[in-house]
Design a protein around this motif. Structure first.
Motif, PDB file in Angstrom:
ATOM      1  N   MET A 146       0.836  -1.206   0.000  1.00 38.94           N
ATOM      2  CA  MET A 146       0.000   0.000   0.000  1.00 38.94           C
ATOM      3  C   MET A 146       0.871   1.256   0.000  1.00 38.94           C
ATOM      4  SD  MET A 146      -2.482   1.226   3.112  1.00 38.94           S
ATOM      5  CE  MET A 146      -3.075   2.912   3.214  1.00 38.94           C
ATOM      6  N   VAL A 147       1.879   1.288   0.875  1.00 41.00           N
ATOM      7  CA  VAL A 147       2.770   2.443   0.951  1.00 41.00           C
ATOM      8  C   VAL A 147       3.520   2.609  -0.368  1.00 41.00           C
ATOM      9  CG1 VAL A 147       4.794   3.407   2.125  1.00 41.00           C
ATOM     10  CG2 VAL A 147       2.999   2.295   3.455  1.00 41.00           C
ATOM     11  N   GLY A 148       3.928   1.465  -0.929  1.00 39.53           N
ATOM     12  CA  GLY A 148       4.647   1.495  -2.210  1.00 39.53           C
ATOM     13  C   GLY A 148       3.795   1.985  -3.367  1.00 39.53           C
ATOM     14  N   SER A 149       2.489   1.799  -3.260  1.00 37.94           N
ATOM     15  CA  SER A 149       1.592   2.220  -4.345  1.00 37.94           C
ATOM     16  C   SER A 149       1.212   3.697  -4.248  1.00 37.94           C
ATOM     17  CB  SER A 149       0.319   1.370  -4.337  1.00 37.94           C
ATOM     18  OG  SER A 149      -0.460   1.657  -3.185  1.00 37.94           O
ATOM     19  N   GLY A 150       1.707   4.382  -3.244  1.00 38.52           N
ATOM     20  CA  GLY A 150       1.475   5.808  -3.120  1.00 38.52           C
ATOM     21  C   GLY A 150       0.214   6.204  -2.376  1.00 38.52           C
ATOM     22  N   VAL A 151      -0.489   5.234  -1.771  1.00 41.49           N
ATOM     23  CA  VAL A 151      -1.683   5.549  -0.985  1.00 41.49           C
ATOM     24  C   VAL A 151      -1.235   5.945   0.417  1.00 41.49           C
ATOM     25  CG1 VAL A 151      -3.876   4.688  -0.073  1.00 41.49           C
ATOM     26  CG2 VAL A 151      -3.088   3.942  -2.329  1.00 41.49           C
ATOM     27  N   GLU A 152      -1.634   7.139   0.838  1.00 41.76           N
ATOM     28  CA  GLU A 152      -1.205   7.626   2.154  1.00 41.76           C
ATOM     29  C   GLU A 152      -2.071   7.007   3.252  1.00 41.76           C
ATOM     30  OE1 GLU A 152      -1.350  11.899   4.189  1.00 41.76           O
ATOM     31  OE2 GLU A 152       0.199  11.765   2.631  1.00 41.76           O
ATOM     32  N   PRO A 153      -1.457   6.375   4.244  1.00 41.56           N
ATOM     33  CA  PRO A 153      -2.241   5.737   5.316  1.00 41.56           C
ATOM     34  C   PRO A 153      -3.006   6.767   6.138  1.00 41.56           C
ATOM     35  CG  PRO A 153       0.052   5.001   5.335  1.00 41.56           C
ATOM     36  CD  PRO A 153      -0.009   6.177   4.428  1.00 41.56           C
ATOM     37  N   SER A 154      -4.115   6.326   6.699  1.00 32.40           N
ATOM     38  CA  SER A 154      -4.894   7.165   7.620  1.00 32.40           C
ATOM     39  C   SER A 154      -4.549   6.765   9.059  1.00 32.40           C
ATOM     40  CB  SER A 154      -6.387   6.969   7.377  1.00 32.40           C
ATOM     41  OG  SER A 154      -6.750   5.636   7.714  1.00 32.40           O
ATOM     42  N   SER A 155      -5.101   7.473  10.020  1.00 31.20           N
ATOM     43  CA  SER A 155      -4.872   7.107  11.425  1.00 31.20           C
ATOM     44  C   SER A 155      -5.415   5.708  11.700  1.00 31.20           C
ATOM     45  CB  SER A 155      -5.542   8.127  12.348  1.00 31.20           C
ATOM     46  OG  SER A 155      -6.941   8.166  12.127  1.00 31.20           O
ATOM     47  N   ASN A 156      -6.528   5.360  11.074  1.00 31.55           N
ATOM     48  CA  ASN A 156      -7.111   4.030  11.241  1.00 31.55           C
ATOM     49  C   ASN A 156      -6.191   2.954  10.677  1.00 31.55           C
ATOM     50  OD1 ASN A 156      -9.135   2.277  12.100  1.00 31.55           O
ATOM     51  ND2 ASN A 156     -10.096   2.241  10.085  1.00 31.55           N
ATOM     52  N   THR A 157      -5.562   3.269   9.528  1.00 27.64           N
ATOM     53  CA  THR A 157      -4.604   2.314   8.936  1.00 27.64           C
ATOM     54  C   THR A 157      -3.472   2.037   9.910  1.00 27.64           C
ATOM     55  OG1 THR A 157      -5.050   3.385   6.804  1.00 27.64           O
ATOM     56  CG2 THR A 157      -3.237   1.814   6.879  1.00 27.64           C
ATOM     57  N   PHE A 158      -2.906   3.114  10.467  1.00 27.65           N
ATOM     58  CA  PHE A 158      -1.786   2.940  11.390  1.00 27.65           C
ATOM     59  C   PHE A 158      -2.202   2.139  12.629  1.00 27.65           C
ATOM     60  CE2 PHE A 158       0.170   6.809   9.301  1.00 27.65           C
ATOM     61  CZ  PHE A 158       1.264   6.124   8.791  1.00 27.65           C
ATOM     62  N   SER A 159      -3.394   2.376  13.123  1.00 28.67           N
ATOM     63  CA  SER A 159      -3.871   1.610  14.278  1.00 28.67           C
ATOM     64  C   SER A 159      -3.954   0.127  13.942  1.00 28.67           C
ATOM     65  CB  SER A 159      -5.247   2.119  14.724  1.00 28.67           C
ATOM     66  OG  SER A 159      -5.144   3.398  15.289  1.00 28.67           O
ATOM     67  N   CYS A 160      -4.478  -0.180  12.737  1.00 34.49           N
ATOM     68  CA  CYS A 160      -4.601  -1.589  12.313  1.00 34.49           C
ATOM     69  C   CYS A 160      -3.232  -2.239  12.129  1.00 34.49           C
ATOM     70  CB  CYS A 160      -5.401  -1.676  11.012  1.00 34.49           C
ATOM     71  SG  CYS A 160      -7.125  -1.216  11.178  1.00 34.49           S
ATOM     72  N   VAL A 161      -2.283  -1.493  11.539  1.00 40.23           N
ATOM     73  CA  VAL A 161      -0.942  -2.034  11.303  1.00 40.23           C
ATOM     74  C   VAL A 161      -0.223  -2.274  12.630  1.00 40.23           C
ATOM     75  CG1 VAL A 161       1.334  -1.524  10.325  1.00 40.23           C
ATOM     76  CG2 VAL A 161      -0.732  -1.031   9.007  1.00 40.23           C
ATOM     77  N   LEU A 162      -0.334  -1.331  13.555  1.00 42.23           N
ATOM     78  CA  LEU A 162       0.298  -1.504  14.869  1.00 42.23           C
ATOM     79  C   LEU A 162      -0.303  -2.676  15.626  1.00 42.23           C
ATOM     80  CD1 LEU A 162       0.640   2.221  15.958  1.00 42.23           C
ATOM     81  CD2 LEU A 162       2.532   0.636  15.531  1.00 42.23           C
ATOM     82  N   THR A 163      -1.622  -2.873  15.491  1.00 42.34           N
ATOM     83  CA  THR A 163      -2.268  -4.029  16.120  1.00 42.34           C
ATOM     84  C   THR A 163      -1.713  -5.325  15.537  1.00 42.34           C
ATOM     85  OG1 THR A 163      -4.297  -2.778  16.525  1.00 42.34           O
ATOM     86  CG2 THR A 163      -4.485  -5.175  16.530  1.00 42.34           C
ATOM     87  N   ALA A 164      -1.522  -5.341  14.219  1.00 39.07           N
ATOM     88  CA  ALA A 164      -0.948  -6.522  13.569  1.00 39.07           C
ATOM     89  C   ALA A 164       0.486  -6.758  14.048  1.00 39.07           C
ATOM     90  CB  ALA A 164      -0.986  -6.354  12.053  1.00 39.07           C
ATOM     91  N   CYS A 165       1.279  -5.678  14.143  1.00 37.57           N
ATOM     92  CA  CYS A 165       2.657  -5.801  14.649  1.00 37.57           C
ATOM     93  C   CYS A 165       2.659  -6.335  16.080  1.00 37.57           C
ATOM     94  CB  CYS A 165       3.359  -4.440  14.601  1.00 37.57           C
ATOM     95  SG  CYS A 165       3.729  -3.848  12.944  1.00 37.57           S
ATOM     96  N   THR A 166       1.685  -5.902  16.865  1.00 41.20           N
ATOM     97  CA  THR A 166       1.559  -6.365  18.253  1.00 41.20           C
ATOM     98  C   THR A 166       1.278  -7.858  18.291  1.00 41.20           C
ATOM     99  OG1 THR A 166       0.685  -4.203  18.902  1.00 41.20           O
ATOM    100  CG2 THR A 166       0.304  -6.030  20.415  1.00 41.20           C
TER     101      THR A 166
END
Length: 628
Positions: A146-166
């Motif tokens: 997603m980041v590579g395709s140029g789509v800028e993450p939202s706050s919700n995206t970051f929350s979901c990604v951090l949850t996955a990292c957790t």
């Protein structure tokens, strides 16, 4: 719009009546009414309105697709989605979300790949859905794409990604994501901040969690609770309770999650006084009857030795879920209140709450601690026959314990030999412990061999077998076991007892004279020794597991760690108050007999929690009925 107001309050009849009276019903009104029917759970009326609607737009179609997915009718939603005259991004996202919620990941991925122009919501839905369905690694790969395709993450995206990292403890990627969060200006977003705190805490990086918290003065209860929970996850319970206190002083009102975390830390510290303080705050805030708070109160009181207040906290819960029932059933089992546990189980069934594997573990444990052999057999047979999917290794451990404690050692050994799963060392340890109770060396040696074959450094196996040899006076075998332990690098866990007084924990080991109040403690022990003799107490030297003179054996018994802890409590607490002592190993038979008499002498309740259960000593008796 009045129609919206009615349906939000589940007054569908009033909304429909108003809708029918409308002189002009435009597309907005029709869509609001269809959405309202779905909100109130009326799919039939929603479909009828949709079919009758004169000028359906993409919102109408998407609303119905969502409705069918909401009711689990995926195939109907698929058909409707395919019939849509036009589809916008929201329609595609609805279908993808529906697939993911139903666990149909492949269909979601296939649809996502066909989507003309996925937006940030589409990408976020896929990342969150993959993580939710246990495919976290794929979720994190998709985020990079997603980041590579140029789509800028939202706050919700970051929350979901951090949850996955957790979830997969992906610390490096989480740290990189944190860098992106700072770069894009999301570091002060409250939910992103809370997720960051949870991520660092789960990865055992509490220093970084504190840095995130300290970057800004927070008033949000979610962020405070994330820090509080993080300390609890890292066993830093004192720090957790300090956070809870600071939170209240800052005027941030705790929510259910805050209380759950704070009470869990009270349980971890066995801090009954602090737990009672938090209970009072919960009552003032009207949260005492909440199931999350009530469950935590039930566990806290039980763990801290107060089963009566645990039952009272359980009774106050408005809506009791399976966790509520399990908490009190397991608590009653640990306190030797088997009859209570069985009565509560009956009430649980009548309340139509389905028991799970934890429920049956609690019931079997209750039977074990109270010698209810036939009840234990009935429960075990019921699980085997009707709940085989819920049958776990711990149920075998409990059943072996039930049989072993009742002297059915051959039957217990046969059960282990015929287990449907491979037995582990815990199962054999249950049998070995029973052999110690019934002085059966033959079975004990076989059990110990099985344990050491599976776990060569299991100190408990060496100690239990060595104690059996010592009780039988086989000192050469005791020496042989000690040599084996020494050469194998096996270290025996030392027996410890402790008392928590005004938030401070006081630890004792056998023969300990390092405590500042040692002189008073030993004076109290000497006084108690004289009183016990008046009651006809004679030390049982078979529990002094060393080959020494009788006088030394008696002295060793009189200064066991639990007796030192009791003497300390007697000289530091008010007369008549209950004493609670915690011990990491099983209380020995001689100490058990002595404490019964001590409770009678000092006219106090003495509560001792050992490695298997709670003992409530009152007026010369113990709640275990001398069966533990």
């Amino acid at each position: 719009m009045m129609v919206d107001g009615y349906v939000q309050n589940y007054r569908l009849g009033d909304a429909m009546e108003l809708f029918e009276k409308m002189p002009v019903r435009d597309t907005v009104a029709w869509n609001a009414m269809i959405k309202g029917c779905l909100h109130c759970g009326d799919l039939v009326t929603a479909k009828k309105l949709f079919d009758e609607m004169p000028g359906r737009n993409v919102i109408s179609w998407t609303t119905m697709v969502n409705g069918y997915l909401q009711f689990g009718k995926v195939e109907v939603a698929e058909r409707l989605f395919s019939e849509m005259p036009m589809r916008d991004v929201a329609a595609w996202n609805s279908m993808i979300n529906g697939y993911l919620k139903m666990g149909r990941v492949e269909e979601a991925m296939n649809l996502f790949s066909k989507m003309p122009c996925p937006n940030v919501i589409s990408w976020t839905a896929m990342i969150s859905g993959l993580d939710y369905n246990g495919r976290t690694d794929e979720a994190l790969v998709l985020f990079k794409k997603m980041v590579g395709s140029g789509v800028e993450p939202s706050s919700n995206t970051f929350s979901c990604v951090l949850t996955a990292c957790t979830n997969v403890m992906a610390l490096p990627l989480g740290v990189q994501t944190h860098g992106q969060i700072v770069k894009l200006g999301f570091s002060f977003d409250e939910f992103v901040c809370a997720t960051l705190l949870t991520f660092y805490a789960t990865c055992k990086e509490m220093a970084d969690a504190c840095k995130v918290f300290n970057e800004k003065l927070h008033r949000n209860v979610v962020i405070w609770t994330a820090l509080l929970t993080g300390y609890g996850l890292n066993e830093r319970h004192e720090s957790a309770l300090m956070v809870f206190g600071d939170m209240i002083r800052m005027g941030v009102l705790p929510n259910q999650s805050s209380f759950t975390s704070a009470l869990n830390s009270c349980s971890g510290l066995e801090a009954l006084d602090r737990g009672k303080e938090f209970h009072c705050i919960a009552v003032k805030l009207g949260l005492e009857a909440d199931s999350f708070v009530g469950n935590s109160l039930t566990v806290m009181y039980s763990v801290c030795g107060n089963i009566n207040d645990a039952v009272a906290a359980f009774r106050n819960i408005d809506v009791k879920n399976v966790v509520s029932w399990n908490s009190i059933i397991v608590g009653c089992a640990q306190h030797g209140q088997a009859l209570w546990a069985l009565i509560l189980f009956g009430q649980m069934i009548r309340a139509e709450v389905d028991p799970d594997e934890i429920t049956f573990t609690g019931l079997l444990s209750a039977c074990s601690h109270s010698g209810m052999l036939q009840k234990g057999r009935c429960f075990f047979e019921y699980i085997s026959r009707y709940k085989s999917s819920a049958m776990k290794l711990q149920h075998y451990v409990c059943m072996v314990d039930v049989l072993g404690r009742c002297g059915k050692l051959d039957e217990a050994e046969e059960l282990i030999e015929n287990m449907q799963v491979k037995p582990n060392s815990t199962v054999w340890l249950a049998l070995l412990g029973a052999c110690r109770m019934h002085s059966n060396l033959e079975v004990a040696e076989r059990a110990a061999k099985s344990i050491l074959d599976l776990e060569p450094h299991c100190s408990a196996a060496y100690v239990l077998l060595s104690n059996l040899y010592a009780s039988a006076g086989k000192w050469s075998d005791v020496s042989r076991m000690r040599v084996r332990m020494k050469w194998g690098g096996v270290v025996k866990q030392p027996g410890r007892s402790w008392v928590t007084l005004r938030g401070v924990r006081h630890d004792f080991v056998s023969g300990d004279r390092s405590h500042p109040l040692s002189n008073k403690i030993y004076q109290k022990l000497e006084w108690l020794g004289g009183k016990l003799k008046e009651f006809g107490y004679v030390p049982d030297e078979s529990f002094a597991l060393h080959d020494v003179e009788d006088e030394q054996k008696q002295e060793m018994l009189s200064s066991h760690s639990e007796r030192l802890a009791i003497a300390f409590a007697l000289v530091t607490t008010a007369e008549g108050s209950a004493i609670t002592v915690m011990k990491n190993l099983r209380v020995c038979g001689d100490c058990h007999r002595a404490i019964k008499l001590i409770a009678k002498v000092v006219r106090r309740e003495i509560i001792v929690r050992d490695s298997t259960r709670f003992h409530h000593f009152r007026d010369g008796n113990c709640s275990c009925g001398d069966y533990w």
